[in-house]
Scaffold this motif. Structure first.
Motif, PDB file in Angstrom:
ATOM      1  N   UNK A 262       0.930  -1.217   0.044  1.00  0.00           N
ATOM      2  CA  UNK A 262       0.030  -0.052  -0.014  1.00  0.00           C
ATOM      3  C   UNK A 262       0.938   1.193  -0.118  1.00  0.00           C
ATOM      4  N   UNK A 263       0.289   2.139  -0.621  1.00  0.00           N
ATOM      5  CA  UNK A 263       1.004   3.487  -0.503  1.00  0.00           C
ATOM      6  C   UNK A 263       1.413   4.044   0.957  1.00  0.00           C
ATOM      7  N   UNK A 264       2.593   4.739   1.334  1.00  0.00           N
ATOM      8  CA  UNK A 264       2.946   5.060   2.633  1.00  0.00           C
ATOM      9  C   UNK A 264       1.929   6.187   3.077  1.00  0.00           C
ATOM     10  N   UNK A 265       1.597   6.858   2.018  1.00  0.00           N
ATOM     11  CA  UNK A 265       0.552   7.845   2.428  1.00  0.00           C
ATOM     12  C   UNK A 265      -0.759   7.312   3.140  1.00  0.00           C
ATOM     13  N   UNK A 266      -1.105   6.103   2.630  1.00  0.00           N
ATOM     14  CA  UNK A 266      -2.358   5.802   3.285  1.00  0.00           C
ATOM     15  C   UNK A 266      -2.080   5.092   4.467  1.00  0.00           C
ATOM     16  N   UNK A 267      -0.777   4.847   4.654  1.00  0.00           N
ATOM     17  CA  UNK A 267      -0.590   4.541   6.202  1.00  0.00           C
ATOM     18  C   UNK A 267      -0.593   5.445   7.250  1.00  0.00           C
ATOM     19  N   UNK A 268      -0.068   6.635   6.656  1.00  0.00           N
ATOM     20  CA  UNK A 268      -0.005   7.928   7.606  1.00  0.00           C
ATOM     21  C   UNK A 268      -1.383   8.355   7.643  1.00  0.00           C
ATOM     22  N   UNK A 269      -2.106   8.565   6.665  1.00  0.00           N
ATOM     23  CA  UNK A 269      -3.623   8.867   6.853  1.00  0.00           C
ATOM     24  C   UNK A 269      -4.433   7.982   7.582  1.00  0.00           C
ATOM     25  N   UNK A 270      -4.085   6.657   7.776  1.00  0.00           N
ATOM     26  CA  UNK A 270      -4.862   5.882   8.470  1.00  0.00           C
ATOM     27  C   UNK A 270      -4.520   6.114   9.951  1.00  0.00           C
ATOM     28  N   UNK A 271      -3.216   6.306  10.223  1.00  0.00           N
ATOM     29  CA  UNK A 271      -2.705   6.345  11.822  1.00  0.00           C
ATOM     30  C   UNK A 271      -3.183   7.772  12.271  1.00  0.00           C
ATOM     31  N   UNK A 272      -3.122   8.641  11.306  1.00  0.00           N
ATOM     32  CA  UNK A 272      -3.656  10.260  11.838  1.00  0.00           C
ATOM     33  C   UNK A 272      -5.205  10.298  12.115  1.00  0.00           C
ATOM     34  N   UNK A 273      -5.816   9.307  11.279  1.00  0.00           N
ATOM     35  CA  UNK A 273      -7.251   9.172  11.418  1.00  0.00           C
ATOM     36  C   UNK A 273      -7.699   8.467  12.828  1.00  0.00           C
ATOM     37  N   UNK A 274      -6.838   7.407  12.898  1.00  0.00           N
ATOM     38  CA  UNK A 274      -7.139   6.769  14.140  1.00  0.00           C
ATOM     39  C   UNK A 274      -6.948   7.294  15.548  1.00  0.00           C
ATOM     40  N   UNK A 275      -5.697   8.442  15.455  1.00  0.00           N
ATOM     41  CA  UNK A 275      -5.416   9.278  16.487  1.00  0.00           C
ATOM     42  C   UNK A 275      -6.415  10.369  16.646  1.00  0.00           C
ATOM     43  N   UNK A 276      -7.213  10.756  15.617  1.00  0.00           N
ATOM     44  CA  UNK A 276      -7.870  11.533  15.563  1.00  0.00           C
ATOM     45  C   UNK A 276      -9.287  11.145  16.246  1.00  0.00           C
ATOM     46  N   UNK A 277      -9.550   9.730  16.027  1.00  0.00           N
ATOM     47  CA  UNK A 277     -10.876   8.944  16.502  1.00  0.00           C
ATOM     48  C   UNK A 277     -10.595   8.644  17.939  1.00  0.00           C
ATOM     49  N   UNK A 278      -9.446   8.499  18.565  1.00  0.00           N
ATOM     50  CA  UNK A 278      -9.214   8.335  19.839  1.00  0.00           C
ATOM     51  C   UNK A 278      -9.359   9.966  20.433  1.00  0.00           C
ATOM     52  N   UNK A 279      -8.966  10.892  20.034  1.00  0.00           N
ATOM     53  CA  UNK A 279      -9.024  12.133  20.637  1.00  0.00           C
ATOM     54  C   UNK A 279     -10.784  12.360  20.631  1.00  0.00           C
ATOM     55  N   UNK A 280     -11.375  12.261  19.702  1.00  0.00           N
ATOM     56  CA  UNK A 280     -12.904  12.303  19.770  1.00  0.00           C
ATOM     57  C   UNK A 280     -13.574  11.569  20.844  1.00  0.00           C
ATOM     58  N   UNK A 281     -13.082  10.416  20.978  1.00  0.00           N
ATOM     59  CA  UNK A 281     -13.533   9.385  22.041  1.00  0.00           C
ATOM     60  C   UNK A 281     -13.202   9.963  23.415  1.00  0.00           C
ATOM     61  N   UNK A 282     -12.267  10.644  23.573  1.00  0.00           N
ATOM     62  CA  UNK A 282     -11.742  11.137  24.792  1.00  0.00           C
ATOM     63  C   UNK A 282     -12.433  12.233  25.138  1.00  0.00           C
ATOM     64  N   UNK A 283     -12.644  13.288  24.189  1.00  0.00           N
ATOM     65  CA  UNK A 283     -13.332  14.404  24.322  1.00  0.00           C
ATOM     66  C   UNK A 283     -14.817  14.116  24.739  1.00  0.00           C
ATOM     67  N   UNK A 284     -15.586  12.928  24.270  1.00  0.00           N
ATOM     68  CA  UNK A 284     -16.836  12.620  24.491  1.00  0.00           C
ATOM     69  C   UNK A 284     -16.847  11.858  25.991  1.00  0.00           C
ATOM     70  N   UNK A 285     -15.738  11.464  26.436  1.00  0.00           N
ATOM     71  CA  UNK A 285     -15.851  10.735  27.595  1.00  0.00           C
ATOM     72  C   UNK A 285     -15.567  11.855  28.530  1.00  0.00           C
ATOM     73  N   UNK A 286     -14.767  12.737  28.260  1.00  0.00           N
ATOM     74  CA  UNK A 286     -14.660  13.867  29.276  1.00  0.00           C
ATOM     75  C   UNK A 286     -15.788  14.681  29.669  1.00  0.00           C
ATOM     76  N   UNK A 287     -16.638  14.952  28.430  1.00  0.00           N
ATOM     77  CA  UNK A 287     -17.739  15.627  28.554  1.00  0.00           C
ATOM     78  C   UNK A 287     -19.015  14.838  29.478  1.00  0.00           C
ATOM     79  N   UNK A 288     -19.049  13.381  29.307  1.00  0.00           N
ATOM     80  CA  UNK A 288     -19.845  12.705  30.145  1.00  0.00           C
ATOM     81  C   UNK A 288     -19.445  12.517  31.560  1.00  0.00           C
ATOM     82  N   UNK A 289     -17.969  12.758  31.833  1.00  0.00           N
ATOM     83  CA  UNK A 289     -17.679  12.717  33.124  1.00  0.00           C
ATOM     84  C   UNK A 289     -17.801  13.860  33.996  1.00  0.00           C
TER      85      UNK A 289
END
Length: 459
Positions: A262-289
Motif C-alpha cells: 500500500x502507498x505509505x501515504x495511506x498508512x499515515x492517513x490511517x494512523x492520523x485518522x485513528x489518532x483523531x478518532x481516539x481524541x474524539x472518544x476522549x473528548x466525549x468521555x470527558x464531557x460525560x465525566x
C-alpha cells in the motif's frame, strides 16, 4: 441548569461568597467598633467636662472664704461642711441641709479631696476614697484601684484671695466612679457583637446568593463550551469513521495488487485518522465525566482486582517498552464505591502515563494500601520527573510537558485530565509528588466503601 463540574464550581462559588463575607464583615466590624469607641469617648468627655465645671464652681465658691492657713481646722470645717478633716473621725452630716452645703451633692457619685500645697491631705469626702492622685497630676486623669473599678479625677489649684497675686492655697481633687460608663460599654459590647453575628448570618446568605448571580453567566458559558465540544465530537465521529473505512478499503485494495504494497501515504492517513478518532472518544468521555454520577450507577468494586487485571493486560505493552511492572506493598481487597469501567480507565491512564515516561530498563512500581478510611493507589515511575511549577498544570486538558514525545507515542494530552475527572466523580483526588530528574509518583486517594452499602449491593 446542571453544572458540568459541580464540585469545582461549588467550591468557586463558596470561595467568592466567603471572600465577600470576610470583606463586608471586616468593614462592618470596623465601623461598629469605631462608632462604639466614639460613643464611649463622647460620654467620657462629657464626664470630664462635668467634673471640670464642678471643680471650677467649687473653686470660685471657696476662694473668698478659705482660711489663711491650709491646715485642718474648725474654720475650714465651717467653710466645707460635709467633708471630713484629716486626723479626725469622719461622721456623717447631721441633717440634709449640711449634707448639701457643698456643690458635690452626691457622695455616692463624687469624691472630694482637699490638699495643701505640699500634697498633704486636709479634708475629704466621707467614706473610703479609692483614688489617690498626686497633687502634681493636674487636670484630667484615670485610675483603676484594685476592686473598685475605674475612676476619673479632675484636679485644680485652690487660690487664696487674701494677699497679692492670689497665691496657691492648695489643691482640690474631684473624682467620679466610671462604673456606669464601663457597664454601658459592656452592654454595648455584647449588643454590638450580637447584632454583628446576626448581620454576618444575613450577609452570608446574601453573599451566597450574590455569588450565584455573579457566576451564572460563567456557568452558562462553561455549559455552552462543554456542549459545543460534545456536539463537535459527535458530528466529527461519523464522517471520520466513513473516511477511515474508505482508507482501509483502499489499503486492502492496494495490498491485493501484484506488488502487494500500500502507498505509505495511506498508512499515515490511517494512523492520523485513528489518532483523531481516539481524541474524539476522549473528548466525549470527558464531557460525560463532567456530569455528576448518580448513586444508582455506583456499586461496590474491588480496586485491587481492577488494578491486577490492568497490570495483566499491560504486560505486553510494558515488555515492548522494555519496562517492568512491579507491585509495591499490596492489599488483597480494596472495596470502593463507584463505576468499575471508569475506575479501570483511571488505572489504565495512570499506568500508560508511567510507562510512556519511563526509560528502557526501568521499573514502574504500583502499590495499593489502606490508610484509615481511604484506599490509596500509587504509581511510581523512574522517568525525567516533573518540575514543581507544573504539578497542577499536568491535570489540565491537552497539557504535554514533552510535546514531541507525546505525539510520537500517540497521546492526546487528555489522559491525566480524564483520570482526575474520574477520581473526583468517586469522591477522591489524584496528587503528584515529583522531583525533576528523579521520577514521579501519582497517588489516587478514594474513600473506602461503607460495609453497610456492601450488604445492600450484594442483596
Amino acid at each position: 441548569m446542571r453544572s458540568p463540574a459541580p464540585g469545582l464550581l461549588w467550591r468557586a462559588r463558596l470561595r467568592l461568597a466567603g471572600l465577600s463575607l470576610v470583606v463586608m464583615g471586616a468593614l462592618l466590624y470596623a465601623a461598629g467598633l469605631t462608632m462604639g469607641r466614639l460613643l464611649l469617648q463622647s460620654q467620657e468627655t462629657a464626664i470630664r467636662r462635668e467634673l471640670q465645671t464642678l471643680a471650677g464652681t467649687l473653686h470660685d465658691s471657696l476662694k473668698p472664704v478659705l482660711p489663711r492657713d491650709a491646715v485642718p481646722s474648725t474654720s475650714l470645717a465651717a467653710v466645707l461642711p460635709g467633708l471630713c478633716l484629716a486626723g479626725e473621725v469622719c461622721r456623717p452630716a447631721p441633717d440634709l441641709l449640711h449634707r448639701h452645703a457643698i456643690s458635690a451633692t452626691d457622695p455616692s457619685r463624687y469624691k472630694l479631696r482637699v490638699l495643701d500645697h505640699q500634697g498633704a491631705l486636709i479634708a475629704r469626702s466621707p467614706g473610703d476614697l479609692p483614688v489617690e492622685s498626686t497633687p502634681e497630676t493636674l487636670g484630667w486623669s484615670l485610675s483603676s484601684p484594685r476592686g473598685r473599678g475605674r475612676w476619673g479625677t479632675y484636679a485644680i489649684h485652690l487660690h487664696h484671695s487674701n494677699g497679692s497675686g492670689e497665691p496657691i492655697w492648695g489643691y482640690l481633687q474631684i473624682s467620679r466612679s466610671l462604673a456606669d460608663l464601663d457597664a454601658e460599654a459592656e452592654r454595648l459590647w455584647w449588643l454590638g457583637h450580637g447584632v454583628f453575628l446576626l448581620a454576618m448570618v444575613a450577609m452570608a446568605l446574601a453573599s451566597w446568593w450574590l455569588a450565584g448571580l455573579a457566576m451564572a453567566p460563567l456557568l452558562e458559558a462553561y455549559r455552552r463550551q462543554e456542549q459545543f465540544s460534545a456536539d463537535v465530537a459527535h458530528e466529527l465521529r461519523t464522517p471520520l469513521a466513513n473516511l477511515l473505512a474508505l482508507v482501509e478499503a483502499e489499503q486492502s485494495a492496494s495490498a491485493a495488487t501484484p506488488n502487494g504494497k500500500a502507498a505509505p501515504s495511506l498508512d499515515r492517513v490511517l494512523a492520523q485518522g485513528r489518532r483523531l478518532q481516539q481524541l474524539i472518544a476522549d473528548l466525549l468521555l470527558l464531557a460525560s465525566l463532567e456530569r455528576p454520577c448518580l448513586q444508582s450507577q455506583k456499586q461496590s468494586c474491588d480496586l485491587a482486582e481492577i488494578t491486577a487485571d490492568v497490570l495483566e493486560d499491560f504486560g505486553e505493552t510494558a515488555a515492548a517498552a522494555q519496562v517492568s511492572l512491579e507491585q509495591a506493598p499490596w492489599i488483597a481487597s480494596a472495596r470502593v464505591l463507584g463505576v468499575e469501567s471508569e475506575l479501570s480507565r483511571l488505572v489504565i491512564n495512570l499506568l500508560s502515563n508511567a510507562i510512556q515516561h519511563s526509560p528502557a530498563g526501568a521499573a514502574v512500581m504500583v502499590g495499593l494500601e489502606q490508610r484509615g478510611r481511604e484506599i490509596r493507589l500509587t504509581v511510581r515511575d523512574r522517568g525525567p520527573g516533573i518540575p514543581a511549577a507544573e504539578h497542577e498544570r499536568i491535570f489540565d486538558r491537552f497539557t504535554r510537558l514533552d510535546p514531541a514525545r507525546s505525539r510520537q507515542e500517540g497521546g492526546t494530552g487528555l489522559g491525566l485530565a480524564i483520570a482526575q475527572a474520574i477520581a473526583r466523580r468517586h469522591g477522591g483526588v489524584i496528587s503528584v509528588q515529583s522531583t525533576h530528574g528523579a521520577g514521579s509518583c501519582f497517588c489516587l486517594a478514594v474513600p473506602l466503601a461503607d460495609s453497610t452499602h456492601h450488604g445492600e449491593q450484594r442483596a
